[in-house]
Write a protein that holds these residues in place. Sequence first.
Motif, PDB file in Angstrom:
ATOM      1  N   PHE A   1       0.770  -1.209   0.052  1.00  0.00           N
ATOM      2  CA  PHE A   1       0.105   0.144   0.134  1.00  0.00           C
ATOM      3  C   PHE A   1       0.963   1.309   0.154  1.00  0.00           C
ATOM      4  CE2 PHE A   1      -2.254  -3.230   2.832  1.00  0.00           C
ATOM      5  CZ  PHE A   1      -2.728  -3.965   1.904  1.00  0.00           C
ATOM      6  N   PRO A   2       0.859   1.993  -1.041  1.00  0.00           N
ATOM      7  CA  PRO A   2       2.125   2.948  -1.200  1.00  0.00           C
ATOM      8  C   PRO A   2       1.823   4.165  -0.046  1.00  0.00           C
ATOM      9  CG  PRO A   2       0.584   2.867  -3.108  1.00  0.00           C
ATOM     10  CD  PRO A   2       0.096   1.862  -2.147  1.00  0.00           C
ATOM     11  N   HIS A   3       0.630   4.348   0.207  1.00  0.00           N
ATOM     12  CA  HIS A   3       0.391   5.429   1.179  1.00  0.00           C
ATOM     13  C   HIS A   3       0.718   5.095   2.609  1.00  0.00           C
ATOM     14  CE1 HIS A   3      -3.044   3.240   0.492  1.00  0.00           C
ATOM     15  NE2 HIS A   3      -3.710   4.032   1.564  1.00  0.00           N
ATOM     16  N   MET A   4       0.859   4.096   2.802  1.00  0.00           N
ATOM     17  CA  MET A   4       1.032   3.565   4.205  1.00  0.00           C
ATOM     18  C   MET A   4       2.934   2.963   4.363  1.00  0.00           C
ATOM     19  SD  MET A   4      -1.899   1.076   4.889  1.00  0.00           S
ATOM     20  CE  MET A   4      -3.610   1.455   4.589  1.00  0.00           C
ATOM     21  N   ASP A   5       3.095   3.311   5.651  1.00  0.00           N
ATOM     22  CA  ASP A   5       4.451   2.828   5.764  1.00  0.00           C
ATOM     23  C   ASP A   5       4.676   1.497   6.021  1.00  0.00           C
ATOM     24  OD1 ASP A   5       3.696   2.363   8.538  1.00  0.00           O
ATOM     25  OD2 ASP A   5       4.837   4.172   9.353  1.00  0.00           O
ATOM     26  N   ALA A   6       5.831   0.996   6.211  1.00  0.00           N
ATOM     27  CA  ALA A   6       6.040  -0.695   6.159  1.00  0.00           C
ATOM     28  C   ALA A   6       5.261  -1.158   7.541  1.00  0.00           C
ATOM     29  CB  ALA A   6       7.593  -0.911   6.234  1.00  0.00           C
TER      30      ALA A   6
ATOM     31  N   ARG B   1      11.642  -8.305  12.560  1.00  0.00           N
ATOM     32  CA  ARG B   1      13.096  -8.673  13.019  1.00  0.00           C
ATOM     33  C   ARG B   1      13.409 -10.035  12.328  1.00  0.00           C
ATOM     34  NH1 ARG B   1      11.510  -6.964  18.048  1.00  0.00           N
ATOM     35  NH2 ARG B   1      11.088  -9.025  18.765  1.00  0.00           N
ATOM     36  N   LEU B   2      12.369 -10.767  12.180  1.00  0.00           N
ATOM     37  CA  LEU B   2      12.601 -12.208  11.458  1.00  0.00           C
ATOM     38  C   LEU B   2      13.019 -11.862  10.219  1.00  0.00           C
ATOM     39  CD1 LEU B   2      12.122 -15.124  12.472  1.00  0.00           C
ATOM     40  CD2 LEU B   2       9.895 -15.074  11.053  1.00  0.00           C
ATOM     41  N   LEU B   3      12.549 -11.145   9.518  1.00  0.00           N
ATOM     42  CA  LEU B   3      12.466 -10.748   7.858  1.00  0.00           C
ATOM     43  C   LEU B   3      13.857  -9.591   7.845  1.00  0.00           C
ATOM     44  CD1 LEU B   3       9.186 -11.341   6.754  1.00  0.00           C
ATOM     45  CD2 LEU B   3      11.170 -12.415   5.851  1.00  0.00           C
ATOM     46  N   LYS B   4      14.396  -9.225   8.874  1.00  0.00           N
ATOM     47  CA  LYS B   4      15.545  -8.151   9.175  1.00  0.00           C
ATOM     48  C   LYS B   4      14.917  -6.794   8.127  1.00  0.00           C
ATOM     49  CE  LYS B   4      18.897 -11.804   8.630  1.00  0.00           C
ATOM     50  NZ  LYS B   4      18.462 -12.902   7.891  1.00  0.00           N
ATOM     51  N   ILE B   5      13.770  -6.423   8.525  1.00  0.00           N
ATOM     52  CA  ILE B   5      13.481  -5.197   8.157  1.00  0.00           C
ATOM     53  C   ILE B   5      12.962  -4.221   9.228  1.00  0.00           C
ATOM     54  CG2 ILE B   5      12.851  -5.593   5.627  1.00  0.00           C
ATOM     55  CD1 ILE B   5      10.062  -6.190   6.749  1.00  0.00           C
ATOM     56  N   ASP B   6      13.398  -4.557  10.502  1.00  0.00           N
ATOM     57  CA  ASP B   6      12.772  -3.662  11.693  1.00  0.00           C
ATOM     58  C   ASP B   6      13.385  -2.400  11.605  1.00  0.00           C
ATOM     59  OD1 ASP B   6      15.210  -5.392  11.854  1.00  0.00           O
ATOM     60  OD2 ASP B   6      15.214  -5.145  14.067  1.00  0.00           O
ATOM     61  N   HIS B   7      14.366  -2.016  10.714  1.00  0.00           N
ATOM     62  CA  HIS B   7      15.045  -0.711  10.776  1.00  0.00           C
ATOM     63  C   HIS B   7      14.402   0.187   9.951  1.00  0.00           C
ATOM     64  CE1 HIS B   7      16.891  -3.145   7.866  1.00  0.00           C
ATOM     65  NE2 HIS B   7      17.403  -2.020   7.446  1.00  0.00           N
ATOM     66  N   VAL B   8      13.492  -0.454   8.947  1.00  0.00           N
ATOM     67  CA  VAL B   8      12.652   0.486   7.933  1.00  0.00           C
ATOM     68  C   VAL B   8      11.437   0.454   8.291  1.00  0.00           C
ATOM     69  CG1 VAL B   8      14.807   0.361   6.150  1.00  0.00           C
ATOM     70  CG2 VAL B   8      13.038  -1.618   6.205  1.00  0.00           C
ATOM     71  N   LEU B   9      10.826   0.316   9.230  1.00  0.00           N
ATOM     72  CA  LEU B   9       9.421   0.161   9.561  1.00  0.00           C
ATOM     73  C   LEU B   9       8.643   1.274   9.260  1.00  0.00           C
ATOM     74  CD1 LEU B   9       8.954  -2.454  12.639  1.00  0.00           C
ATOM     75  CD2 LEU B   9       8.208  -2.575  10.012  1.00  0.00           C
ATOM     76  N   HIS B  10       9.180   2.499   9.254  1.00  0.00           N
ATOM     77  CA  HIS B  10       8.544   3.544   9.389  1.00  0.00           C
ATOM     78  C   HIS B  10       9.066   4.413   7.989  1.00  0.00           C
ATOM     79  CE1 HIS B  10       6.710   3.422  12.938  1.00  0.00           C
ATOM     80  NE2 HIS B  10       7.879   2.835  13.396  1.00  0.00           N
ATOM     81  N   HIS B  11       9.390   3.611   6.840  1.00  0.00           N
ATOM     82  CA  HIS B  11       9.701   4.013   5.701  1.00  0.00           C
ATOM     83  C   HIS B  11       8.379   3.762   4.660  1.00  0.00           C
ATOM     84  CE1 HIS B  11      14.231   4.317   5.982  1.00  0.00           C
ATOM     85  NE2 HIS B  11      13.582   4.766   6.908  1.00  0.00           N
ATOM     86  N   LYS B  12       8.271   4.565   3.773  1.00  0.00           N
ATOM     87  CA  LYS B  12       7.072   4.162   2.966  1.00  0.00           C
ATOM     88  C   LYS B  12       7.470   3.542   1.901  1.00  0.00           C
ATOM     89  CE  LYS B  12       3.642   7.185   4.086  1.00  0.00           C
ATOM     90  NZ  LYS B  12       3.279   8.564   3.610  1.00  0.00           N
TER      91      LYS B  12
END
Lengths: 285, 370
Positions: B86-91, B118-129
């Motif tokens: 969803f492009p208008h929501m962050d990760a 964390r499992l998928l190693k994207i916990d550092h970009v959770l607030h990126h669109k």
Amino acid sequence: METHSPLERLLRGIALTLVCLFFMFPIVWIVLMSFQTNETILRVPPSVVFMPTLENYTALITGRLETAAGTLNIDFMGNLWNSLFLSTTSVAIGLLLGVPAAYAFARLKFRGSEDIAFTLLSFRFAPPLLVLLPLTIYFQQLGLANTYGGLIWVYQLIVLPLILWIVRGYFEDIPADIEYAYRIAGHDFWSTFRRIALPLAGPGIAAAGLLSFIFAWNNFVFALVLASADKQPVTVGALAFVTASGIQYGQVAAGIVLSIAPTFALALYAQRYLVEGLSLGAVKG
Amino acid sequence: MTIELKNIRKAFKTNTVIEDLSLSVAKGETLVLFGPSGAGKTVLLRLIAGVIEPDAGEIRVNGQNMAGVEPEDRGIGMAFQNFALFPHMDAFANIAAPLTARGQSKGAMTETVEKVARLLKIDHVLHHKPKELSNGQKQRTALARALSAQPSVLLLDDPLRNVDAKLRFEMRLELPRLLKDQNATVIYVTQDYKEAMALGHRIAVMNGHGIQQVGTPADIYHAPANVDIARLFGDPVINLLDIVPERRDGRVVAMISDRAIPLADDYAPQIGQPCILGLRPEALRFVADGTPGAIPVEVEAETPLNEKTVTLVLTLRGREIMVSRPAGTPGPASGQAHVAVDAGAAILFDRATGRRIAPVHKMMRQEDVA
């Protein structure tokens, strides 16, 4: 590709200036005129040097037009209010009806959907004068003549096809997978429409709303024929400036400035919603 | 949770995509749907997810008929090939989407999202669109969204298609463990045979409106149902030689380079029939001159392929054959050489229909699969 020679940049600057001048000059001239009296406007040769006066604006706002033949009462502010009310309500109703319809035409292919969509577009083909005569008779019989309701209804002829076709294109541009993904995540049809389709088509809805507002605002014939003085918008009301003792150019100019101001303000405000590429990055590029 | 498809048919206008397809997936199983593009794999997933309805047939998830059940009520997780974030929501909001629908509390939701991230190693970009994410991060976000509500049925539509080779390799290693931990029934779509073999408990090969073969990776590799499937699995591709089996000295043989290659006696009915002999490149090996049964060939070219060395040789009749051997082992010098054929590994196809003839019973050798 920011490798332009100085000459190129210079020529581009000149070209841009010429275009701006060409399009902006009439507006600038009208703004200047609105601060002048009839005498300074009509002198030969024309000049941009004059004593600015606010009397045109005061005349319009108080509704008392001073002419050589005496004082004339015009209800310009009433016209302005009519325009504002008619256009805003028409666009609001148009959006309320048009956006869900556009979504239906874009997503739910049903029997005859193309035909219905085209029929709605075809309202824009017919010259307004052609439908006006029968419409006037109907309106008189239905008691809709000279009512806001009747005018707003007729304005849908202008507003609805525009909204429908513009917004439909935007809905079609949203990859269906994005909506599917939201459905599969457990959200029903309506919340998918509200939380996914509407925000993603936002720029299109803003564009359609703005355009249809301008079209509704600029409408002349419908209001001229179907409304009498107290319901008339500025486009028709401006006729009052043509008086027995001549045309009040200064007041006409001031009237124009006042009547383009709301659309201008709306365009400036809506600009931020007209950003493209909101759906970029949603699916692979 | 099991998935059962019975006699599914789906056509778009006059274009039939799926014709009379039946398939069942057991609880906790990972079934790979493999096939060329346009085979209807994605359509099949969408039918199961419920975003399109079949023209005929029945879809059952855990015994329950899915006809008329809306996609939001099917309790399925799905990852799309094009990510469909969803492009208008962050990760975070993307991953949380299946949780908001289930009315979880804010705290529980945050905890779940962060755990999956964390499992998928994207916990550092959770607030990126989504547009601020790299392709790999988008792919992981899409996967996290499919997993976050811990659905018992997972549909993964070629999730590694649009990511780079390095990430694809990493994910191919991580995914089996991830899917096992989920304990979900998984249908995984791919066009990459290595992915299919690495991830699937079973592989269903889809081609031409339906499923042509369902089997374990070893089954598909060693006993492909037809020439097309034989060609799709394996790199370098299988050698396919037009032959006519004949009887010599009481044995069924095929003639290559004017030498008789013995075939299994099961193939006796095919004597005199036009056939295609399928020989995996690794079923051939170079041998010294004079070895019984060896066929003389001429060495054309040699190229390394991953951990193998592949040699292209010509038979006396000018037919091209590929021979592979582990990299680093001695090979032939240019010019004349001799090749021995592992006759037990030969696969015979009917030349007219392309179908495999008479199953050859033999031990599946897992090491040949990879």
